[in-house]
Design an enzyme around this catalytic site. Sequence first.
Site, PDB file in Angstrom:
ATOM      1  N   ARG A 171       0.883  -1.209  -0.146  1.00 22.71           N
ATOM      2  CA  ARG A 171      -0.111   0.043  -0.085  1.00 22.71           C
ATOM      3  C   ARG A 171       0.961   1.330  -0.142  1.00 22.71           C
ATOM      4  O   ARG A 171       1.965   1.242   0.566  1.00 22.71           O
ATOM      5  CB  ARG A 171      -0.959   0.035   1.225  1.00 22.71           C
TER       6      ARG A 171
ATOM      7  N   TYR B  37      -1.870  -3.647  -6.797  1.00 21.24           N
ATOM      8  CA  TYR B  37      -1.468  -4.363  -5.134  1.00 21.24           C
ATOM      9  C   TYR B  37      -2.496  -4.261  -4.180  1.00 21.24           C
ATOM     10  O   TYR B  37      -2.524  -3.277  -3.917  1.00 21.24           O
ATOM     11  CB  TYR B  37      -0.087  -4.260  -4.867  1.00 21.24           C
TER      12      TYR B  37
ATOM     13  N   GLY C 194      -4.122  -3.716  -0.909  1.00 22.17           N
ATOM     14  CA  GLY C 194      -5.316  -2.832  -0.544  1.00 22.17           C
ATOM     15  C   GLY C 194      -5.536  -1.450  -1.364  1.00 22.17           C
ATOM     16  O   GLY C 194      -6.370  -0.844  -1.389  1.00 22.17           O
TER      17      GLY C 194
ATOM     18  N   LYS D 160      -9.566  -2.384   1.897  1.00 24.37           N
ATOM     19  CA  LYS D 160      -9.323  -1.079   2.825  1.00 24.37           C
ATOM     20  C   LYS D 160     -10.184   0.080   2.439  1.00 24.37           C
ATOM     21  O   LYS D 160     -10.577   0.678   3.281  1.00 24.37           O
ATOM     22  CB  LYS D 160      -8.065  -0.837   2.753  1.00 24.37           C
TER      23      LYS D 160
ATOM     24  N   HIS E 168     -10.389  -2.114  11.655  1.00 25.66           N
ATOM     25  CA  HIS E 168      -9.174  -3.223  11.383  1.00 25.66           C
ATOM     26  C   HIS E 168      -8.947  -4.244  12.416  1.00 25.66           C
ATOM     27  O   HIS E 168      -7.958  -4.129  13.174  1.00 25.66           O
ATOM     28  CB  HIS E 168      -7.799  -2.104  11.227  1.00 25.66           C
TER      29      HIS E 168
ATOM     30  N   SER F 117      -0.925  -3.361  10.388  1.00 29.55           N
ATOM     31  CA  SER F 117      -0.669  -4.152   9.433  1.00 29.55           C
ATOM     32  C   SER F 117       0.641  -4.980   9.928  1.00 29.55           C
ATOM     33  O   SER F 117       1.462  -4.372  10.277  1.00 29.55           O
ATOM     34  CB  SER F 117      -0.532  -3.544   8.033  1.00 29.55           C
TER      35      SER F 117
ATOM     36  N   CYS G 102       1.114  -7.154  11.804  1.00 30.59           N
ATOM     37  CA  CYS G 102       1.521  -7.202  13.372  1.00 30.59           C
ATOM     38  C   CYS G 102       0.511  -8.487  14.125  1.00 30.59           C
ATOM     39  O   CYS G 102       0.592  -8.222  15.292  1.00 30.59           O
ATOM     40  CB  CYS G 102       1.170  -5.840  14.031  1.00 30.59           C
TER      41      CYS G 102
ATOM     42  N   THR H  90      -3.797 -12.111  11.529  1.00 27.92           N
ATOM     43  CA  THR H  90      -3.893 -13.397  10.846  1.00 27.92           C
ATOM     44  C   THR H  90      -3.720 -14.703  11.687  1.00 27.92           C
ATOM     45  O   THR H  90      -4.258 -15.513  11.886  1.00 27.92           O
ATOM     46  CB  THR H  90      -3.415 -13.376   9.473  1.00 27.92           C
TER      47      THR H  90
ATOM     48  N   ASP I 121      -9.028  -9.629   9.187  1.00 29.12           N
ATOM     49  CA  ASP I 121      -8.620  -8.391   9.150  1.00 29.12           C
ATOM     50  C   ASP I 121      -9.411  -7.287   9.457  1.00 29.12           C
ATOM     51  O   ASP I 121      -9.120  -6.146   9.672  1.00 29.12           O
ATOM     52  CB  ASP I 121      -8.068  -8.260   7.703  1.00 29.12           C
TER      53      ASP I 121
ATOM     54  N   ASN J 245       6.540  -8.178   2.047  1.00 30.88           N
ATOM     55  CA  ASN J 245       5.016  -8.000   2.075  1.00 30.88           C
ATOM     56  C   ASN J 245       4.370  -9.035   1.098  1.00 30.88           C
ATOM     57  O   ASN J 245       3.375  -8.672   0.593  1.00 30.88           O
ATOM     58  CB  ASN J 245       4.742  -6.687   1.845  1.00 30.88           C
TER      59      ASN J 245
ATOM     60  N   ARG K  11       2.209 -12.208  -0.242  1.00 28.82           N
ATOM     61  CA  ARG K  11       0.912 -12.280   0.280  1.00 28.82           C
ATOM     62  C   ARG K  11       0.363 -13.755  -0.277  1.00 28.82           C
ATOM     63  O   ARG K  11       0.602 -13.867  -1.406  1.00 28.82           O
ATOM     64  CB  ARG K  11      -0.131 -11.407  -0.075  1.00 28.82           C
TER      65      ARG K  11
ATOM     66  N   ARG L  49       3.541  -3.653  17.606  1.00 27.54           N
ATOM     67  CA  ARG L  49       4.877  -3.927  17.871  1.00 27.54           C
ATOM     68  C   ARG L  49       5.576  -3.056  18.579  1.00 27.54           C
ATOM     69  O   ARG L  49       5.751  -1.943  18.353  1.00 27.54           O
ATOM     70  CB  ARG L  49       5.459  -3.976  16.305  1.00 27.54           C
TER      71      ARG L  49
HETATM   72  P1  GTP Z   1      -2.166  -7.599   7.802  1.00 30.94           P
HETATM   73  O1  GTP Z   1      -2.487  -8.621   6.770  1.00 30.94           O
HETATM   74  O2  GTP Z   1      -1.302  -6.623   6.859  1.00 30.94           O
HETATM   75  O3  GTP Z   1      -2.858  -6.582   8.131  1.00 30.94           O
HETATM   76  O4  GTP Z   1      -1.272  -8.259   8.752  1.00 30.94           O
HETATM   77  P2  GTP Z   1      -1.641  -9.001  10.259  1.00 30.94           P
HETATM   78  O5  GTP Z   1      -2.036  -8.230  11.366  1.00 30.94           O
HETATM   79  O6  GTP Z   1      -2.814 -10.166   9.862  1.00 30.94           O
HETATM   80  O7  GTP Z   1      -0.174  -9.921  10.408  1.00 30.94           O
HETATM   81  P3  GTP Z   1       0.081 -11.122  10.486  1.00 30.94           P
HETATM   82  O8  GTP Z   1      -0.645 -12.225  11.404  1.00 30.94           O
HETATM   83  O9  GTP Z   1       0.285 -11.849   8.843  1.00 30.94           O
HETATM   84  O10 GTP Z   1       1.449 -11.575  10.985  1.00 30.94           O
HETATM   85  C1  GTP Z   1       2.686 -10.682  10.318  1.00 30.94           C
HETATM   86  C2  GTP Z   1       4.058 -11.004  10.809  1.00 30.94           C
HETATM   87  O11 GTP Z   1       3.941 -11.160  12.105  1.00 30.94           O
HETATM   88  C3  GTP Z   1       4.374 -12.250  10.148  1.00 30.94           C
HETATM   89  O12 GTP Z   1       5.706 -12.455   9.812  1.00 30.94           O
HETATM   90  C4  GTP Z   1       4.176 -13.331  11.370  1.00 30.94           C
HETATM   91  O13 GTP Z   1       5.015 -14.527  11.245  1.00 30.94           O
HETATM   92  C5  GTP Z   1       4.627 -12.378  12.449  1.00 30.94           C
HETATM   93  N1  GTP Z   1       3.925 -12.674  13.793  1.00 30.94           N
HETATM   94  C6  GTP Z   1       2.537 -13.066  14.039  1.00 30.94           C
HETATM   95  N2  GTP Z   1       2.060 -13.241  15.275  1.00 30.94           N
HETATM   96  C7  GTP Z   1       3.233 -13.154  15.755  1.00 30.94           C
HETATM   97  C8  GTP Z   1       3.707 -13.267  17.327  1.00 30.94           C
HETATM   98  O14 GTP Z   1       2.818 -13.862  18.320  1.00 30.94           O
HETATM   99  N3  GTP Z   1       4.874 -13.327  17.815  1.00 30.94           N
HETATM  100  C9  GTP Z   1       6.022 -12.870  16.905  1.00 30.94           C
HETATM  101  N4  GTP Z   1       7.165 -12.918  17.070  1.00 30.94           N
HETATM  102  N5  GTP Z   1       5.646 -12.766  15.537  1.00 30.94           N
HETATM  103  C10 GTP Z   1       4.329 -12.837  15.063  1.00 30.94           C
HETATM  104  C1  SPV Z   2      -2.871  -4.287   5.460  1.00 26.42           C
HETATM  105  O1  SPV Z   2      -1.886  -3.593   5.034  1.00 26.42           O
HETATM  106  O2  SPV Z   2      -3.386  -3.889   6.711  1.00 26.42           O
HETATM  107  C2  SPV Z   2      -3.456  -5.382   4.792  1.00 26.42           C
HETATM  108  C3  SPV Z   2      -2.889  -5.744   3.416  1.00 26.42           C
HETATM  109  O3  SPV Z   2      -4.369  -6.049   5.286  1.00 26.42           O
HETATM  110  S1  SPV Z   2      -3.450  -4.597   2.057  1.00 26.42           S
HETATM  111  O4  SPV Z   2      -4.776  -5.538   1.620  1.00 26.42           O
HETATM  112  O5  SPV Z   2      -2.731  -4.614   1.226  1.00 26.42           O
HETATM  113  O6  SPV Z   2      -3.926  -3.358   2.875  1.00 26.42           O
HETATM  114 MN    MN Z   3      -4.856  -5.358   7.569  1.00 24.30          MN
END
Ligand code: GTP
Ligand code: SPV
Ligand code: MN
Length: 584
Positions: free
Chosen positions: A67, A195, A197, A204, A224, A246, A248, A251, A273, A362, A364, A395
């Site tokens: 994004r 790409y 979002g 988004k 979110h 994002s 963090c 998922t 999400d 990033n 996906r 984070r």
């Molecule tokens: P968006 O789709 O961008 O909104 O991201 P999200 O909030 O769904 O994040 P996601 O669960 O995909 O995690 C992003 C990154 O953080 C990945 O590389 C994970 O491996 C890492 N991660 C997720 N949960 C943890 C955790 O509990 N501890 C640590 N150290 N890393 C984590």
């Molecule tokens: C985010 O960035 O919070 C996402 C990925 O979930 S995107 O769809 O590219 O915004």
């Molecule tokens: Mn997101």
Amino acid sequence: MSTPLENWVEEVSRLTKPKTVVWCDGSEAENNRLTEEMLGDGTFLNLNEHTYPKCYLHRSNPNDVARTEQVTFICTKKKEDAGPTNNWMSPAEGKQRVGPLFDGAMAGRTMYVAPYILGPASSPYSKVGVEVTDSAYVVANMRIMSRMGRVAQERLGSSEDFVPGLHSLGDLDPAKRFVMHFPEEKLIWSVGSGYGGNALLGKKCFALRIGSWMAREQGWMAEHMLILGLEDPSGKVTYMAAAFPSACGKTNLAMMVSALEGEGYRVWTVGDDIAWMHSGPDGYLRAVNPEAGFFGVAPGTNQKSNPNVMKALSRNSIFTNVGLTRNREPWWEGIQDAAPMGLEDWQGRPWTPSLGPAAHPNSRYTVPAQQSPSISKRWEDPAGVPISAIIFGGRRAHLAPLVYESFDWEHGVYVGASMASETTAAATGAVGVTRRDPMAMLPFCGYNMGDYFGHWLEMGKRVKHPPRVFHVNWFRKNAAGQFLWPGYGENVRVLKWMLERIEGRAGARETPIGLVPEEKGLTMSGLALAPRALEELFEVNAEEWKKDLAEVGAFLGKFGERLPVGIRKQMEMQWKRLEQASRG
Ligand code: GTP
Ligand code: SPV
Ligand code: MN
């Protein structure tokens, strides 16, 4: 008589001048046809049909991998209505500047008309959007991410109640890239990016930016947030929603395999999400997931960290900007095995360590939600699931403890409003910089965030049983720079404590920033942490928090008159508690 949708499609095709117009029905046959076309023109690369049936790899333009917040605009008549955290243009200027980029943009291309529903097809909370795009890749993604095609067309009928979104790849020149929102007329324009979002306009752009505007107008919330159900040993399921910025951990938390499964605690996924939440007739905040798939971060995903998604994405999935093995399987950093011989990187180059990561940070996967073994029985419940806890988090290598609970709703809104997190690869720009990101909505709130905080305070009054509010930080590090907490499936230990708080079964220790578990309050059976790690995870350093509060004050000060009194009051109370703590 033509319908409002037909009229709008007519209008945009006069502007963009496509070679042909295709109305998408969302069928398997249509998807097969588009897939063949994309395999033919190189948009899609085939993956191993035995180990990854019906899965494809897409390599986006290397200048178009995340994004782009700096070219994302909220176009309201008054600048103050977009607020200090959004890029702003007036609707007239927005259309004047970006309109010409659409002029003839689809010449020689196919224009796809993709109607979609956000939310369960039969839910009163769901809404219809229509994306017009010249990207077959976008259509294929929207088909996974939303209820796209005939079902949406049927729900819409001849009504004008839909959010139109016009998307063109343009020439992918970053200098001519714009993601424009016109919330007053509920319209989206995006050009120059294919790409995530930026281009899947239901996500988004509609579900959050236009959605948050509608939500305030109509008295609900567009957030979110992931939605999960925590099952206890008696089989009872308690639902929680969590807002992390994002990349963090949304998922991963939503799909976790609980480390306490042996004790009867399981996690079910409702969404990963976005949450749309309404004050339900029963007095609870009721959440639906507007999406139908997961557009998840690939790096770091593996059998250990997220076995559910690893199972889910072995069929009918799209991979974007991951590496490719000689076996034609997707590969990314952290998938667990070492980089195999003959690996191609995300740009199709023979990979060597000097190229950096083989998968873009990033990169996906796009996967249908129902393919996850963790999908909740109620994920499409038209009434939504009742939310008992809202969890904020981000984070933060330092400062924020593993978990704390707010004193009440108003304090909880302050906790969300004062959130901060280190930036990630999900958006272009520097990674690892701490920035304020209220409710994880900084890039996604479609109006003045001062008003948004006010709306949160209002919702607390409107909902008879407001959820408890917590803050978590899975990312705290020790002096050596290592994570203090193992995260992933072990996070269920924190969810269990929340459940016990909700049910009035767990005590808490008061700190100046909120309530933390009592000593031995967190279930630690089967988990050995380094000596002192737990203490470090729960340390609340009043002096450090005071420095943080100064930053919070500077940030919230930007909202001026629009900052609600309740938030000011909470800030003052926070200061007093910290002062008291440092006096001892
Ligand atoms: P968006 O789709 O961008 O909104 O991201 P999200 O909030 O769904 O994040 P996601 O669960 O995909 O995690 C992003 C990154 O953080 C990945 O590389 C994970 O491996 C890492 N991660 C997720 N949960 C943890 C955790 O509990 N501890 C640590 N150290 N890393 C984590
Ligand atoms: C985010 O960035 O919070 C996402 C990925 O979930 S995107 O769809 O590219 O915004
Ligand atoms: Mn997101």
